[in-house]
Every structure is written in structure tokens, then in C-alpha cells.
Enzyme design. Structure first.
Site, PDB file in Angstrom:
ATOM      1  N   ASP A  62       0.849  -1.196   0.000  1.00 26.23           N
ATOM      2  CA  ASP A  62       0.000   0.000   0.000  1.00 26.23           C
ATOM      3  C   ASP A  62       0.889   1.252   0.000  1.00 26.23           C
ATOM      4  N   ALA A  87      -0.881   4.929  -8.543  1.00 20.88           N
ATOM      5  CA  ALA A  87      -1.832   4.295  -7.620  1.00 20.88           C
ATOM      6  C   ALA A  87      -2.852   5.301  -7.115  1.00 20.88           C
ATOM      7  N   THR A 130      -4.844  14.435 -13.056  1.00 19.28           N
ATOM      8  CA  THR A 130      -6.014  14.457 -13.930  1.00 19.28           C
ATOM      9  C   THR A 130      -6.464  15.883 -14.241  1.00 19.28           C
ATOM     10  N   ASP A 131      -7.057  16.069 -15.428  1.00 22.33           N
ATOM     11  CA  ASP A 131      -7.615  17.377 -15.780  1.00 22.33           C
ATOM     12  C   ASP A 131      -8.837  17.712 -14.929  1.00 22.33           C
ATOM     13  N   GLU A 132      -9.419  16.708 -14.251  1.00 18.40           N
ATOM     14  CA  GLU A 132     -10.632  16.969 -13.460  1.00 18.40           C
ATOM     15  C   GLU A 132     -10.369  17.941 -12.320  1.00 18.40           C
ATOM     16  N   TYR A 155     -13.464  12.598  -5.805  1.00 20.67           N
ATOM     17  CA  TYR A 155     -12.283  12.078  -6.521  1.00 20.67           C
ATOM     18  C   TYR A 155     -11.363  13.220  -6.926  1.00 20.67           C
ATOM     19  N   ALA A 157     -11.237  16.293  -5.943  1.00 20.94           N
ATOM     20  CA  ALA A 157     -10.722  17.051  -4.795  1.00 20.94           C
ATOM     21  C   ALA A 157      -9.528  16.321  -4.175  1.00 20.94           C
ATOM     22  N   LYS A 159      -7.505  14.242  -5.718  1.00 15.08           N
ATOM     23  CA  LYS A 159      -6.364  14.302  -6.649  1.00 15.08           C
ATOM     24  C   LYS A 159      -5.719  15.700  -6.595  1.00 15.08           C
ATOM     25  N   ASN A 185      -8.646   8.711 -20.701  1.00 15.08           N
ATOM     26  CA  ASN A 185      -7.920   7.694 -21.461  1.00 15.08           C
ATOM     27  C   ASN A 185      -8.866   6.580 -21.905  1.00 15.08           C
ATOM     28  N   VAL A 211     -26.693   5.788 -20.118  1.00 15.62           N
ATOM     29  CA  VAL A 211     -26.107   7.098 -20.443  1.00 15.62           C
ATOM     30  C   VAL A 211     -26.646   8.104 -19.437  1.00 15.62           C
ATOM     31  N   ASP A 277     -28.837  11.469 -13.927  1.00 12.27           N
ATOM     32  CA  ASP A 277     -27.506  12.044 -14.094  1.00 12.27           C
ATOM     33  C   ASP A 277     -26.627  11.795 -12.864  1.00 12.27           C
TER      34      ASP A 277
HETATM   35  P1  NAD Z   1      -7.080   2.230 -12.038  1.00 13.16           P
HETATM   36  O1  NAD Z   1      -8.204   2.405 -11.071  1.00 13.16           O
HETATM   37  O2  NAD Z   1      -7.292   1.388 -13.251  1.00 13.16           O
HETATM   38  O3  NAD Z   1      -5.812   1.603 -11.278  1.00 13.16           O
HETATM   39  C1  NAD Z   1      -5.409   2.045 -10.021  1.00 13.16           C
HETATM   40  C2  NAD Z   1      -4.352   1.063  -9.501  1.00 13.16           C
HETATM   41  O4  NAD Z   1      -3.871   1.562  -8.239  1.00 13.16           O
HETATM   42  C3  NAD Z   1      -4.886  -0.346  -9.254  1.00 13.16           C
HETATM   43  O5  NAD Z   1      -3.964  -1.313  -9.717  1.00 13.16           O
HETATM   44  C4  NAD Z   1      -4.993  -0.418  -7.735  1.00 13.16           C
HETATM   45  O6  NAD Z   1      -4.866  -1.732  -7.206  1.00 13.16           O
HETATM   46  C5  NAD Z   1      -3.864   0.482  -7.310  1.00 13.16           C
HETATM   47  N1  NAD Z   1      -4.039   1.052  -5.955  1.00 13.16           N
HETATM   48  C6  NAD Z   1      -5.167   1.632  -5.451  1.00 13.16           C
HETATM   49  N2  NAD Z   1      -4.950   2.022  -4.194  1.00 13.16           N
HETATM   50  C7  NAD Z   1      -3.656   1.701  -3.888  1.00 13.16           C
HETATM   51  C8  NAD Z   1      -2.843   1.855  -2.730  1.00 13.16           C
HETATM   52  N3  NAD Z   1      -3.313   2.428  -1.606  1.00 13.16           N
HETATM   53  N4  NAD Z   1      -1.550   1.416  -2.781  1.00 13.16           N
HETATM   54  C9  NAD Z   1      -1.072   0.802  -3.896  1.00 13.16           C
HETATM   55  N5  NAD Z   1      -1.812   0.626  -5.015  1.00 13.16           N
HETATM   56  C10 NAD Z   1      -3.084   1.075  -5.012  1.00 13.16           C
HETATM   57  O7  NAD Z   1      -6.604   3.695 -12.430  1.00 13.16           O
HETATM   58  P2  NAD Z   1      -6.123   4.252 -13.847  1.00 13.16           P
HETATM   59  O8  NAD Z   1      -7.290   4.604 -14.653  1.00 13.16           O
HETATM   60  O9  NAD Z   1      -5.072   3.372 -14.365  1.00 13.16           O
HETATM   61  O10 NAD Z   1      -5.473   5.632 -13.358  1.00 13.16           O
HETATM   62  C11 NAD Z   1      -4.107   5.684 -12.948  1.00 13.16           C
HETATM   63  C12 NAD Z   1      -3.788   7.094 -12.492  1.00 13.16           C
HETATM   64  O11 NAD Z   1      -4.014   7.999 -13.575  1.00 13.16           O
HETATM   65  C13 NAD Z   1      -4.655   7.582 -11.337  1.00 13.16           C
HETATM   66  O12 NAD Z   1      -3.847   8.337 -10.486  1.00 13.16           O
HETATM   67  C14 NAD Z   1      -5.698   8.469 -12.024  1.00 13.16           C
HETATM   68  O13 NAD Z   1      -6.138   9.469 -11.141  1.00 13.16           O
HETATM   69  C15 NAD Z   1      -4.903   9.039 -13.175  1.00 13.16           C
HETATM   70  N6  NAD Z   1      -5.665   9.407 -14.372  1.00 13.16           N
HETATM   71  C16 NAD Z   1      -6.514   8.514 -14.964  1.00 13.16           C
HETATM   72  C17 NAD Z   1      -7.164   8.868 -16.143  1.00 13.16           C
HETATM   73  C18 NAD Z   1      -8.108   7.911 -16.852  1.00 13.16           C
HETATM   74  O14 NAD Z   1      -8.760   8.302 -17.818  1.00 13.16           O
HETATM   75  N7  NAD Z   1      -8.202   6.653 -16.436  1.00 13.16           N
HETATM   76  C19 NAD Z   1      -6.962  10.132 -16.702  1.00 13.16           C
HETATM   77  C20 NAD Z   1      -6.095  11.028 -16.049  1.00 13.16           C
HETATM   78  C21 NAD Z   1      -5.434  10.646 -14.894  1.00 13.16           C
HETATM   79  O1  DAU Z   2     -10.615  13.345 -17.134  1.00 11.99           O
HETATM   80  C1  DAU Z   2      -9.802  12.357 -16.561  1.00 11.99           C
HETATM   81  C2  DAU Z   2     -10.635  11.428 -15.720  1.00 11.99           C
HETATM   82  O2  DAU Z   2     -11.406  10.634 -16.625  1.00 11.99           O
HETATM   83  C3  DAU Z   2      -9.802  10.531 -14.807  1.00 11.99           C
HETATM   84  O3  DAU Z   2      -9.150  11.348 -13.877  1.00 11.99           O
HETATM   85  C4  DAU Z   2     -10.680   9.516 -14.081  1.00 11.99           C
HETATM   86  O4  DAU Z   2      -9.881   8.636 -13.315  1.00 11.99           O
HETATM   87  C5  DAU Z   2     -11.459   8.735 -15.117  1.00 11.99           C
HETATM   88  O5  DAU Z   2     -12.354   7.838 -14.462  1.00 11.99           O
HETATM   89  C6  DAU Z   2     -12.239   9.682 -16.032  1.00 11.99           C
HETATM   90  O6  DAU Z   2     -13.330  10.329 -15.314  1.00 11.99           O
HETATM   91  P1  DAU Z   2     -14.784  10.488 -15.957  1.00 11.99           P
HETATM   92  O7  DAU Z   2     -15.751  10.648 -14.873  1.00 11.99           O
HETATM   93  O8  DAU Z   2     -14.767  11.494 -17.041  1.00 11.99           O
HETATM   94  O9  DAU Z   2     -14.886   9.020 -16.651  1.00 11.99           O
HETATM   95  P2  DAU Z   2     -16.085   7.958 -16.729  1.00 11.99           P
HETATM   96  O10 DAU Z   2     -15.632   6.910 -17.687  1.00 11.99           O
HETATM   97  O11 DAU Z   2     -16.575   7.547 -15.406  1.00 11.99           O
HETATM   98  O12 DAU Z   2     -17.247   8.812 -17.440  1.00 11.99           O
HETATM   99  C7  DAU Z   2     -17.027   9.426 -18.697  1.00 11.99           C
HETATM  100  C8  DAU Z   2     -18.304  10.173 -19.055  1.00 11.99           C
HETATM  101  O13 DAU Z   2     -19.348   9.206 -19.325  1.00 11.99           O
HETATM  102  C9  DAU Z   2     -18.837  11.056 -17.956  1.00 11.99           C
HETATM  103  O14 DAU Z   2     -19.417  12.225 -18.518  1.00 11.99           O
HETATM  104  C10 DAU Z   2     -19.914  10.214 -17.278  1.00 11.99           C
HETATM  105  C11 DAU Z   2     -20.450   9.388 -18.430  1.00 11.99           C
HETATM  106  N1  DAU Z   2     -20.947   8.036 -18.074  1.00 11.99           N
HETATM  107  C12 DAU Z   2     -20.109   7.218 -17.374  1.00 11.99           C
HETATM  108  C13 DAU Z   2     -20.517   5.942 -17.023  1.00 11.99           C
HETATM  109  C14 DAU Z   2     -19.609   5.036 -16.214  1.00 11.99           C
HETATM  110  C15 DAU Z   2     -22.201   7.602 -18.497  1.00 11.99           C
HETATM  111  O15 DAU Z   2     -22.939   8.344 -19.174  1.00 11.99           O
HETATM  112  N2  DAU Z   2     -22.599   6.340 -18.152  1.00 11.99           N
HETATM  113  C16 DAU Z   2     -21.805   5.494 -17.432  1.00 11.99           C
HETATM  114  O16 DAU Z   2     -22.254   4.351 -17.125  1.00 11.99           O
END
Ligand code: NAD
Ligand code: DAU
Length: 342
Positions: A62, A87, A130-132, A155, A157, A159, A185, A211, A277
Site C-alpha cells: 500500500d 496508484a 487528472t484534468d478533473e 475524486y 478534490a 487528486k 484515457n 447514459v 444524471d
Molecule cells: P485504475 O483504477 O485502473 O488503477 C489504479 C491502480 O492503483 C490499481 O492497480 C490499484 O490496485 C492500485 N491502488 C489503489 N490504491 C492503492 C494503494 N493504496 N496502494 C497501492 N496501489 C493502489 O486507475 P487508472 O485509470 O489506471 O489511473 C491511474 C492514475 O491515472 C490515477 O492516479 C488516475 O487518477 C490518473 N488518471 C486517470 C485517467 C483515466 O482516464 N483513467 C486520466 C487522467 C489521470
Molecule cells: O478526465 C480524466 C478522468 O477521466 C480521470 O481522472 C478519471 O480517473 C477517469 O475515471 C475519467 O473520469 P470520468 O468521470 O470522465 O470518466 P467515466 O468513464 O466515469 O465517465 C465518462 C463520461 O461518461 C462522464 O461524462 C460520465 C459518463 N458516463 C459514465 C458511465 C460510467 C455515463 O454516461 N454512463 C456510465 O455508465
């Protein structure tokens, strides 16, 4: 750069595992250590191809426990050490249900990791952000690195707090922290709770596609390989203390994405269900990535038109991977490989 040791946290997740595959292919002389707690989002099946590599080690632990971080850093060894921190608790909807795990990992976890890395003299530390954290946009405008942080979900907040801790470590202690902020991504190995893999999985199984709201929320999509290449560029060439936005200049409303997936899979639009929503749902994200392009020379290589159908094909070709996630059997992988329960 033959002797670098890299600690990757969260390497069993979506982006972390893609990043480890990129390093194994392109930096074969680097020592790779993956520290992951194997939360519900951690899947070691993503990394099965790396297990035979002698330069790759998995450490189960962890980021919020200094002894676990210490074990992982010991594993990296005594040479130059770089850390890339993926992580996190990453899903917005889960943070709305229960925010505390997000504070534990995304805030406390960052600080514990920073303290251990600083004590060990880690030479570069990249916080994957993240851009969020910038909040939500209206119909026009882009997030730049100067946009004030205004996170709207637990989430984002958490990050933002992690980013601020890295910034503070740089300004206060001269710790060599870098921060990236990326848009949404998509690609292989994404947990099917996120929009694109969820819609592919549901449509493939003729299940309803939920949706949120009117489906007009906009996200700026980036292929995960492009993100990973940008991260490697920042890890190698970025300036400590700096923030780099990463994005694909590729905006789509959610409903368009859902319709594209249905079209590729040749499934009917009658599967779409407009549902309640997401509370506090951010309307639009869009990234200005001109700084990383100008200063570090990174540009995305993949177009959505090509990479989305390839991603859909990947999920179809890897139906066993998806089935193991859906059945929960992916969680037994650690026991099968390492002989103990995760
Ligand atoms: P993910 O949820 O797929 O993977 C997260 C990983 O972190 C998992 O393998 C989990 O087991 C591990 N983890 C969680 N808590 C942990 C802890 N306390 N110690 C060690 N490991 C731990 O996430 P992802 O989508 O691959 O995102 C990776 C990073 O990129 C995150 O920091 C996320 O905020 C950031 N990010 C994601 C996106 C996206 O679109 N997915 C976009 C921008 C930034
Ligand atoms: O912008 C980067 C972020 O993108 C990352 O930091 C986050 O880790 C990643 O989860 C992602 O966040 P979003 O909230 O944008 O992703 P999500 O895939 O959950 O949702 C994408 C959009 O689709 C959002 O507007 C919500 C909508 N949605 C999502 C789900 C899961 C739906 O309409 N239906 C769904 O079931």
C-alpha cells in the site's frame, strides 16, 4: 540511461500496466518495480507477459504504508531511482458513494510516498494527475496549466490535494516532483466501470447502455499509449516543479461515443438507456497540451477514428480477460502466481 531503477505505483491498474508494457518494450535495461495493493481495480493478469522478465518485480503493498513503500524502494536497489505514481482510487462514481478511501489513498498515500522518497533521495518523482482538478468548462475554452484548480467531485478534490502535496514538497524541500494532468484515457486493460469499456462490454452482451443525463457531457479522449509515451517524456525530460497538461484535442459528447461503439459492434441503438444524471456531473473537459508539445516535443500519434475500433477489437479478442473481471476470478491470480492471498 541504462542503470535507472523505476518504482511504478499502481502498475496493476489500467494506465500503470500499459506504462509497464511500454517500459519493457522501450527501456529493456531499466529495473522495474511495481508496488500495488491490488484493490478491486488491480489486475495482475494485465502484466502476465512481464512476469518472465528478469528486470521486473511485483511488490504487494500500500502506498499509504511507509514500510510497504520502503520494501518497494529496497527492491529498486541503490542506483538512481525514479518514481512514477499512478496508484489511486480513480472512479468518480465510487467517490460519490464513499469518499474516505479516496482521501486515504489519493491524499494520505501521496504524502507517505513523498516522505519515503525524500528520505531515500529519489531523483525524480512524477505524480500522474487528472484534468478533473480544473473543474468543468462551458462550451468554449481549454484547461491550461494556469487554470485555477476547482475540483467538483470527491475524486477530483482528493487528486488536487495530492498535486498540492507534491507542489509543496518541491517548494519547501526542493524535492524533484513533477506533475502531469491528463484527459480521459481509453485502450486495453481498462476496468469496465469506465464509459468506453463498460459500453463495449454491455453492448457485446446485448445489455442496456446507461447514459447519464442527456448524454451531452463532453470528454477529451486520449489513447492510453499516447498518454504513456507523454508520461515517459516527462519522466525523462520534464523540469522538476513544473506541471504538464496532456490531451488529445479530441472532444466528443458521451452519446456520440456510445453510438460509435454500437455502430462498430453492429448493435441496435435501442440498447441505449438515458438514466439519472451523476450528481455534480462536470459538463465538459478539454485540454490545452501546447506546453508539453512546445517544451518537450510530445504529440499524440493515434487518431480516435483508428484507435477506438482497435480498442473495441482488443476487448472482443480478449473476452477471457473481460469474463475473469466480470466473474471476479481475476482476484485469484495473485494466489495462483505467488502462492498467497492478496
Ligand atoms: P485504475 O483504477 O485502473 O488503477 C489504479 C491502480 O492503483 C490499481 O492497480 C490499484 O490496485 C492500485 N491502488 C489503489 N490504491 C492503492 C494503494 N493504496 N496502494 C497501492 N496501489 C493502489 O486507475 P487508472 O485509470 O489506471 O489511473 C491511474 C492514475 O491515472 C490515477 O492516479 C488516475 O487518477 C490518473 N488518471 C486517470 C485517467 C483515466 O482516464 N483513467 C486520466 C487522467 C489521470
Ligand atoms: O478526465 C480524466 C478522468 O477521466 C480521470 O481522472 C478519471 O480517473 C477517469 O475515471 C475519467 O473520469 P470520468 O468521470 O470522465 O470518466 P467515466 O468513464 O466515469 O465517465 C465518462 C463520461 O461518461 C462522464 O461524462 C460520465 C459518463 N458516463 C459514465 C458511465 C460510467 C455515463 O454516461 N454512463 C456510465 O455508465
Amino acid at each position: 540511461m541504462s542503470s535507472v531503477g523505476v518504482l511504478v505505483t499502481g502498475g496493476a491498474g489500467f494506465i500503470g500496466s500499459n506504462f509497464l508494457h511500454l517500459l519493457a518494450e522501450t527501456r529493456p535495461h531499466w529495473k522495474l518495480v511495481n508496488l500495488d495493493v491490488l484493490s478491486y481495480a488491480g489486475n495482475l493478469e494485465n502484466l502476465s507477459a512481464l512476469e518472465k522478465e528478469t528486470n521486473y518485480t511485483f511488490v504487494h503493498g500500500d502506498v499509504g504504508k511507509s514500510e510497504d513503500v520502503g520494501r518497494a524502494l529496497d527492491e529498486v536497489g541503490s542506483g538512481p531511482t525514479w518514481v512514477i505514481h499512478f496508484a489511486a482510487e480513480s472512479h468518480v462514481d465510487r467517490s460519490i458513494q464513499s469518499a474516505l478511501p479516496f482521501v486515504e489513498t489519493n491524499v494520505m498515500g501521496v504524502q507517505v510516498l513523498l516522505e519515503e522518497c525524500r528520505a531515500r533521495g529519489v531523483e525524480r518523482f512524477l505524480n500522474v494527475g487528472t484534468d478533473e482538478v480544473y473543474g468543468s468548462l462551458g462550451e468554449t475554452g481549454l484547461f491550461t496549466e494556469e487554470t485555477p484548480l476547482a475540483p467538483n467531485s470527491p475524486y477530483s478534490a482528493s487528486k488536487a490535494a495530492g498535486d498540492f502535496l507534491v507542489r509543496a514538497a518541491f517548494h519547501t524541500h526542493g524535492f524533484p516532483g513533477l506533475i502531469t494532468r491528463c484527459s480521459n484515457n481509453y485502450g486495453p486493460y481498462q476496468f469496465p466501470e469506465k464509459l468506453i469499456p463498460l459500453m463495449i462490454a454491455n453492448a457485446s452482451g446485448d445489455k442496456e447502455l446507461p447514459v447519464y443525463g442527456d448524454g451531452k457531457n463532453v470528454r477529451d479522449w486520449l489513447y492510453v499509449r499516447d498518454h504513456c509515451e507523454a508520461l515517459l517524456t516527462v519522466l525523462e525530460k520534464g523540469t522538476p516543479g513544473e506541471v504538464y497538461n496532456i490531451g488529445g484535442n479530441n472532444e466528443y459528447p458521451n452519446i456520440r461515443i456510445v453510438r460509435m461503439i454500437l455502430e462498430v459492434l453492429e448493435k441496435p441503438e435501442s440498447l441505449i438507456r438515458f438514466v439519472t444524471d451523476r450528481p455534480g456531473h462536470d459538463q465538459r473537459y478539454a485540454i490545452d497540451a501546447s506546453k508539453i508539445r512546445r517544451e518537450l516535443g510530445w504529440e499524440p500519434r493515434f487518431t480516435f477514428e483508428k484507435a477506438l475500433p482497435e480498442t473495441i477489437a482488443w476487448y472482443r479478442e480478449n473476452s477471457e480477460w473481460l469474463e475473469n473481471l466480470q466473474s471476479g476470478s481475476y482476484r485469484d491470480y495473485y494466489e495462483r502466481q505467488y502462492g498467497a492471498r492478496a
